[in-house]
Design a protein around this motif. Structure first.
Motif, PDB file in Angstrom:
ATOM      1  N   ASP A  29       0.821  -1.208   0.000  1.00  0.00           N
ATOM      2  CA  ASP A  29       0.000   0.000   0.000  1.00  0.00           C
ATOM      3  C   ASP A  29       0.858   1.263   0.000  1.00  0.00           C
ATOM      4  N   ARG A  30       1.989   1.220   0.708  1.00  0.00           N
ATOM      5  CA  ARG A  30       2.889   2.370   0.708  1.00  0.00           C
ATOM      6  C   ARG A  30       3.456   2.612  -0.682  1.00  0.00           C
ATOM      7  N   LEU A  31       3.822   1.536  -1.366  1.00  0.00           N
ATOM      8  CA  LEU A  31       4.323   1.679  -2.738  1.00  0.00           C
ATOM      9  C   LEU A  31       3.246   2.221  -3.668  1.00  0.00           C
ATOM     10  N   LEU A  32       2.031   1.772  -3.490  1.00  0.00           N
ATOM     11  CA  LEU A  32       0.929   2.261  -4.316  1.00  0.00           C
ATOM     12  C   LEU A  32       0.701   3.758  -4.102  1.00  0.00           C
ATOM     13  N   ILE A  33       0.686   4.190  -2.853  1.00  0.00           N
ATOM     14  CA  ILE A  33       0.522   5.614  -2.549  1.00  0.00           C
ATOM     15  C   ILE A  33       1.655   6.421  -3.168  1.00  0.00           C
ATOM     16  N   LEU A  39       4.627   9.792  -8.764  1.00  0.00           N
ATOM     17  CA  LEU A  39       4.810   9.555 -10.194  1.00  0.00           C
ATOM     18  C   LEU A  39       3.645  10.106 -11.010  1.00  0.00           C
ATOM     19  N   GLY A  40       2.603  10.552 -10.318  1.00  0.00           N
ATOM     20  CA  GLY A  40       1.461  11.135 -11.009  1.00  0.00           C
ATOM     21  C   GLY A  40       0.632  10.117 -11.773  1.00  0.00           C
ATOM     22  N   LEU A  41       0.649   8.873 -11.303  1.00  0.00           N
ATOM     23  CA  LEU A  41      -0.101   7.835 -12.001  1.00  0.00           C
ATOM     24  C   LEU A  41      -1.592   7.941 -11.719  1.00  0.00           C
ATOM     25  N   ARG A  42      -2.370   7.606 -12.698  1.00  0.00           N
ATOM     26  CA  ARG A  42      -3.811   7.486 -12.504  1.00  0.00           C
ATOM     27  C   ARG A  42      -4.092   6.084 -11.963  1.00  0.00           C
ATOM     28  N   ARG A  43      -5.285   5.905 -11.445  1.00  0.00           N
ATOM     29  CA  ARG A  43      -5.655   4.633 -10.830  1.00  0.00           C
ATOM     30  C   ARG A  43      -5.443   3.462 -11.785  1.00  0.00           C
ATOM     31  N   PHE A  44      -5.930   3.560 -13.021  1.00  0.00           N
ATOM     32  CA  PHE A  44      -5.803   2.431 -13.946  1.00  0.00           C
ATOM     33  C   PHE A  44      -4.354   2.204 -14.369  1.00  0.00           C
ATOM     34  N   GLU A  45      -3.527   3.248 -14.359  1.00  0.00           N
ATOM     35  CA  GLU A  45      -2.115   3.065 -14.675  1.00  0.00           C
ATOM     36  C   GLU A  45      -1.416   2.302 -13.555  1.00  0.00           C
ATOM     37  N   ALA A  46      -1.759   2.614 -12.324  1.00  0.00           N
ATOM     38  CA  ALA A  46      -1.159   1.923 -11.185  1.00  0.00           C
ATOM     39  C   ALA A  46      -1.578   0.462 -11.153  1.00  0.00           C
ATOM     40  N   ASN A  48      -2.204  -1.425 -13.647  1.00  0.00           N
ATOM     41  CA  ASN A  48      -1.551  -2.158 -14.729  1.00  0.00           C
ATOM     42  C   ASN A  48      -0.032  -2.209 -14.618  1.00  0.00           C
ATOM     43  N   LEU A  49       0.531  -1.670 -13.543  1.00  0.00           N
ATOM     44  CA  LEU A  49       1.980  -1.719 -13.361  1.00  0.00           C
ATOM     45  C   LEU A  49       2.447  -3.155 -13.166  1.00  0.00           C
ATOM     46  N   ARG A  50       3.609  -3.424 -13.684  1.00  0.00           N
ATOM     47  CA  ARG A  50       4.271  -4.712 -13.478  1.00  0.00           C
ATOM     48  C   ARG A  50       5.602  -4.431 -12.788  1.00  0.00           C
ATOM     49  N   VAL A  51       6.118  -5.419 -12.091  1.00  0.00           N
ATOM     50  CA  VAL A  51       7.363  -5.246 -11.359  1.00  0.00           C
ATOM     51  C   VAL A  51       8.466  -4.746 -12.284  1.00  0.00           C
ATOM     52  N   GLY A  52       8.519  -5.240 -13.487  1.00  0.00           N
ATOM     53  CA  GLY A  52       9.545  -4.830 -14.434  1.00  0.00           C
ATOM     54  C   GLY A  52       9.441  -3.369 -14.859  1.00  0.00           C
ATOM     55  N   ASP A  53       8.297  -2.740 -14.622  1.00  0.00           N
ATOM     56  CA  ASP A  53       8.113  -1.340 -14.982  1.00  0.00           C
ATOM     57  C   ASP A  53       8.758  -0.384 -13.969  1.00  0.00           C
ATOM     58  N   LEU A  54       9.111  -0.903 -12.814  1.00  0.00           N
ATOM     59  CA  LEU A  54       9.579  -0.057 -11.711  1.00  0.00           C
ATOM     60  C   LEU A  54      11.070  -0.227 -11.460  1.00  0.00           C
ATOM     61  N   PHE A  55      11.663   0.821 -10.976  1.00  0.00           N
ATOM     62  CA  PHE A  55      13.029   0.761 -10.468  1.00  0.00           C
ATOM     63  C   PHE A  55      12.901   0.629  -8.948  1.00  0.00           C
ATOM     64  N   LEU A  56      12.691  -0.598  -8.488  1.00  0.00           N
ATOM     65  CA  LEU A  56      12.337  -0.827  -7.082  1.00  0.00           C
ATOM     66  C   LEU A  56      13.425  -0.376  -6.119  1.00  0.00           C
ATOM     67  N   ASP A  57      14.690  -0.467  -6.508  1.00  0.00           N
ATOM     68  CA  ASP A  57      15.744  -0.043  -5.594  1.00  0.00           C
ATOM     69  C   ASP A  57      15.602   1.430  -5.231  1.00  0.00           C
ATOM     70  N   LYS A  58      15.179   2.265  -6.185  1.00  0.00           N
ATOM     71  CA  LYS A  58      14.982   3.687  -5.918  1.00  0.00           C
ATOM     72  C   LYS A  58      13.720   3.934  -5.099  1.00  0.00           C
ATOM     73  N   LEU A  59      12.654   3.193  -5.398  1.00  0.00           N
ATOM     74  CA  LEU A  59      11.408   3.362  -4.648  1.00  0.00           C
ATOM     75  C   LEU A  59      11.563   2.898  -3.205  1.00  0.00           C
TER      76      LEU A  59
END
Length: 64
Positions: A29-33, A39-46, A48-59
């Motif tokens: 939930d913290r990552l989603l918030i 990142l300015g994502l809209r609900r439907f963009e969030a 549809n996110l996949r792990v590969g779309d994110l730079f998790l080390d930075k987040l």
């Protein structure tokens, strides 16, 4: 106060986002918030996110 622009989108003031963040203890939930607000994502963009779309080390660096 919620701000509304001409395209019927809205954004929460940072203090409200911070309150959501402080009330949330679940990592998912913290990552989603963080994605929605910073990142300015809209609900439907969030949704549809996949792990590969994110730079998790930075987040994850900002979660502690």
């Amino acid at each position: 106060m919620i701000q509304v622009n001409s395209r019927a989108e809205f954004s929460l003031p940072f203090r409200d986002v911070e309150a959501l963040w402080n009330a949330t203890h679940n990592l998912r939930d913290r990552l989603l918030i963080k994605c929605l607000y910073f990142l300015g994502l809209r609900r439907f963009e969030a949704v549809n996110l996949r792990v590969g779309d994110l730079f998790l080390d930075k987040l994850l660096a900002g979660l502690s």
